[in-house]
Design an enzyme around this catalytic site. Structure first.
Site, mmCIF file in Angstrom:
data_model
loop_
_atom_site.group_PDB
_atom_site.id
_atom_site.type_symbol
_atom_site.label_atom_id
_atom_site.label_comp_id
_atom_site.label_asym_id
_atom_site.label_seq_id
_atom_site.Cartn_x
_atom_site.Cartn_y
_atom_site.Cartn_z
ATOM 1 C CE LYS A 1 -4.164 -1.947 0.324
ATOM 2 N NZ LYS A 1 -5.142 -1.835 -0.782
ATOM 3 C CD GLU B 1 -9.915 3.865 1.212
ATOM 4 O OE1 GLU B 1 -9.787 5.100 1.109
ATOM 5 O OE2 GLU B 1 -9.227 3.061 0.558
ATOM 6 C CB SER C 1 -0.078 -7.903 -1.277
ATOM 7 O OG SER C 1 -0.967 -8.686 -0.497
HETATM 8 C C1 LIG Z 1 -1.594 -6.870 2.470
HETATM 9 C C2 LIG Z 1 -2.780 -6.542 1.641
HETATM 10 N N1 LIG Z 1 -2.959 -7.182 0.477
HETATM 11 C C3 LIG Z 1 -4.010 -6.943 -0.307
HETATM 12 C C4 LIG Z 1 -4.985 -6.043 0.062
HETATM 13 C C5 LIG Z 1 -6.173 -5.878 -0.822
HETATM 14 O O1 LIG Z 1 -6.206 -4.683 -1.537
HETATM 15 P P1 LIG Z 1 -5.845 -4.628 -3.051
HETATM 16 O O2 LIG Z 1 -6.698 -5.614 -3.771
HETATM 17 O O3 LIG Z 1 -6.125 -3.227 -3.437
HETATM 18 O O4 LIG Z 1 -4.407 -4.963 -3.204
HETATM 19 C C6 LIG Z 1 -4.844 -5.336 1.260
HETATM 20 C C7 LIG Z 1 -5.849 -4.341 1.651
HETATM 21 O O5 LIG Z 1 -5.941 -3.873 2.718
HETATM 22 C C8 LIG Z 1 -3.716 -5.596 2.062
HETATM 23 O O6 LIG Z 1 -3.543 -4.955 3.231
#
Ligand SMILES: Cc1ncc(COP(=O)(O)O)c(C=O)c1O
Lengths: 440, 276
Positions: A96, A118, A385
């Site tokens: 993020k 948010e 992620s």
């Molecule tokens: C570690 C992590 N991965 C994925 C997501 C999902 O969001 P996005 O689909 O925008 O990557 C989040 C959202 O809070 C997150 O914290």
């Protein structure tokens, strides 16, 4: 017919991706959005802006993140080679912050002093709070009450960083309600406030802008994959909440037809309405929260309830860019359940020494199903992620409920926790569950 | 009895603009299906009986993104408890129209229920009910989806088809002069002005920049009303003095919730009407 270049189409778009996207907001927000879109267009062509972005990504955030081979997992699954892109090693623990740095620099460039955001899992809020502290911006983060409770560690970090975290008591008290609360704040302060939106969703230019700021992930994967493996990945997997980590990972390889791209949605407890958050698999076209895309809906266009064990995927909508690429059949979609994601956390932890966020664990769970069917000369890259520390109280309740209860008592009474460190029966059950995943 | 205020202009070009003798310059809002379909019909009739010039009927939506707690709760109750959908709403609107063929009625809805129902179909149904104005707060009035409701006028063709459905742009004090001119040139002739930067049901204030916008709208022959946060007859009078029409929603919902709608409406009516 495939357009000449998906990448070109997305970056040049004035807000539409096929029929999806757009700017469906109250008139009162149009000036702010036009200002951001124009500012972003100028900034991304300004070498000074890009140089500062690059500096911050390296020296504040710690890029680049490694492409980590997973040899033990590869052996155990007995198919494709597996590697992960460790976005959990970003400062504040998830991808993020890539778009937070970009947007905060843009907000500063536009002369905005007040930031709102948010957050679901708290990772976007945490990253926003960190960049606001660094750039001297006032920060307010909206978070559904349910997420506020289940992602408590991140609430604390945000507050420590000087942000105001507002628990949203309305509706289901999850990410969707936080987005609405942020929009209501913005309608109330449209002139002085910058809304730092946290995924590849929302009105133009957010889907395009967050894709632009996240695309560094796929660019690094391309380079690292060629360096380390001498080839591009056969398959890449990312979890899909709103789509920011998926777009970040996929963007640079969209025009490589031989690279298979798979987005993994939250299968929750099952396929029944209200029990999952799989909008590309189970939703339909709609227009909500500023953009045209796929949404989980019921009864003539009302927005349906969602469920996921991971707060970051527990959301009703999905990036209009992903909706378009799904229609184009450029990206495939799958779902992983709560149980599969929890099991994947433990599997990755014990096999490779890496604890992924519950969101990311959905992508791993699907990779575990896929790998045995591919051959050893094929490379799978999974987007980790985020890292899993924020999920302390969710995964601990699941794997070690007794010791969590004991620890809570200990905190309250100031006494030594009885039985801490003991593995509960629950955790043995989950080891068996993850073994089942191996068996696929 | 006579109206002490300048006679309100009818909604420009709408054929259903005859006003009852004791008309109040109010646009009164309600959520269809709240607290029940039958009860919302009674509320509509109470508004009409109190001389409300324009009835604003909102189709309930699960997630009203620009509304405060009272309207949000009303929407949620209608959708979740009563299962009210757009079809049920249109049936109710048809009944209101049958009983009150002369009443000015505008419809209000968030975009997604209309999108799912079909925007062309929405336009067709409303026109068949002699309803010519529609508020969709999350639909910019010149976006491609808006075009599905009916064609906009272009600059070269000043006479717009009277039988069309028009969106009512919801403007805040931050609208640019350029944008305002563009909307006027496109044929929009009835505008909803947000009293200030806020959501519905908030405390009332009038943004100082509104006066200039109102002057421009009136000079162009357009009608406008001020809404968001009007909760007393005194505030309504300020709005009416500023632009000729006050738009009231949450205050009447609150009164209804407290079983004092009738009393409340006669107070408001009395504030606008003096014995001659
Ligand atoms: C570690 C992590 N991965 C994925 C997501 C999902 O969001 P996005 O689909 O925008 O990557 C989040 C959202 O809070 C997150 O914290």
């Amino acid at each position: 017919m495939q357009p000449t270049s998906y990448r070109h189409t997305i970056l040049q778009s004035s807000g539409y991706f096929g029929p999806y996207g757009g700017t469906y907001v109250p008139e009162v927000l149009l000036p702010a959005l036009e200002n951001i879109a124009k500012g972003f267009d100028e900034a991304r062509q300004d070498p000074a802006f890009l140089a500062e972005l690059d500096h911050e990504l390296r020296h504040f955030n710690g890029r680049e993140t490694p492409l980590t081979p997973l040899p033990r997992l590869t052996t155990q699954l007995g198919g494709a080679q597996i590697a992960l892109k460790n976005e959990g090693l970003n400062h504040t623990g998830a991808h993020k912050i890539n778009h937070c740095i970009g947007q905060a620099l843009l907000a500063r460039r536009l002369g905005k002093k007040r930031i709102i955001a948010e957050t679901g899992a708290g990772q976007h809020g945490y990253a926003t709070a960190a960049v606001c502290a660094r750039y001297g911006l006032d920060c307010t983060v909206y978070m559904g009450r349910k997420d506020y409770e289940r992602q408590r560690p991140n609430v604390y970090w945000m507050e420590l960083l000087g942000a105001t975290v507002v628990p949203v008591e309305d509706g289901a008290q999850t990410l969707n309600d936080a987005v609405i609360a942020a929009f209501k704040d913005w309608v109330t302060h449209p002139e002085e406030t910058y809304y730092l939106l946290g995924s590849a969703v929302g009105p133009h230019p957010y889907p395009q802008m967050n894709t632009f700021f996240q695309k560094i992930v796929g660019e690094e994967i391309r380079r690292q994959s060629l360096d380390q493996y001498g080839k591009l990945p056969h398959t890449m997997l990312a979890c899909v909440g709103g789509g920011s980590n998926a777009m970040g990972m996929f963007f640079d390889l969209l025009d490589e037809p031989n690279v298979q791209l798979i987005g993994v949605e939250a299968g929750g407890k099952g396929a029944k309405p209200g029990e999952h958050a799989s909008k590309l698999l189970g939703g339909k076209a709609g227009i909500f929260e500023g953009y045209h895309s796929y949404f989980l809906q019921e009864n003539g266009g009302n927005i349906a309830a969602t469920h996921s064990v991971s707060a970051g995927l527990d959301y009703c909508g999905v990036s209009p860019i992903l909706a378009w690429l799904a229609d184009e059949k450029r990206i495939q979609f799958a779902a992983a359940t709560d149980a599969e994601a929890l099991a994947a956390v433990q599997t990755l932890a014990r096999t490779e020494g890496i604890i992924p966020a519950l969101e990311s664990a959905h992508a791993f769970a699907h990779a575990f199903k896929l790998a045995p069917n591919l051959s050893p000369d094929q490379l799978i890259v999974v987007n980790a992620s985020g890292r899993g520390e924020k999920d302390l109280f969710i995964t601990m309740r699941h794997f070690q409920e007794e010791s969590l209860t004991a620890y809570a008592k200990h905190l309250l009474s100031g006494q030594q926790a009885a039985g801490s460190g003991q593995r509960s029966q629950q955790s043995a059950v989950d080891s068996r569950q993850s073994a089942v995943v191996y068996g696929h | 009895m006579k109206n002490t205020l300048p006679q309100p202009k009818s909604i420009a070009d709408a054929p259903d603009c005859l006003l009852p003798a004791a008309c109040c310059p109010l646009m009164c809002h309600l959520v269809l299906g709240y607290p029940s379909l039958a009860e919302s019909l009674r509320t509509a009739e109470a508004y009409i009986a109190a001389g409300c010039e324009i009835l604003e009927l909102q189709i309930p939506f699960s997630h009203p993104t620009a509304d405060g707690p009272l309207i949000t709760e009303a929407c949620r109750h209608a959708v979740e408890k009563n299962g009210v959908d757009i079809e049920a709403c249109l049936d109710l609107v048809a009944e209101i129209r049958r009983r009150h063929p002369q009443q000015n009625i505008v419809l209000m809805s968030y975009l997604n229920p209309l999108f799912v129902f079909g925007l062309e179909k929405t336009a067709e149904k409303l026109l068949a009910l002699d309803i010519h104005y529609l508020i969709v707060p999350d639909l910019p009035v010149d976006s491609p989806q808006a075009a599905l409701l009916g064609p906009l006028q272009d600059d070269n063709d000043p006479i717009r088809d009277d039988k069309g459905l028009k969106l009512i742009p919801v403007l805040g004090a931050n609208i640019s002069d350029q944008r305002l001119e563009k909307l006027l040139a496109s044929g929009f002739d009835f505008f909803y002005l947000m009293s200030d930067f806020k959501i519905t049901g908030a405390t009332f204030s009038l943004h100082p920049r509104l006066n200039a916008i109102i002057s421009r709208l009136h000079a162009a022959g357009a009608r406008c009303g001020i809404g968001f946060g009007i909760s007393t007859p005194q505030q309504a009078k300020l709005a009416v003095e500023a632009c000729g029409l006050a738009i009231v929603g949450s205050a009447f919902i609150q009164a209804r919730n407290e079983n004092r709608l009738q009393k409340c409406l006669s107070e408001w009516q009395n504030a606008f009407i003096v014995e001659s």
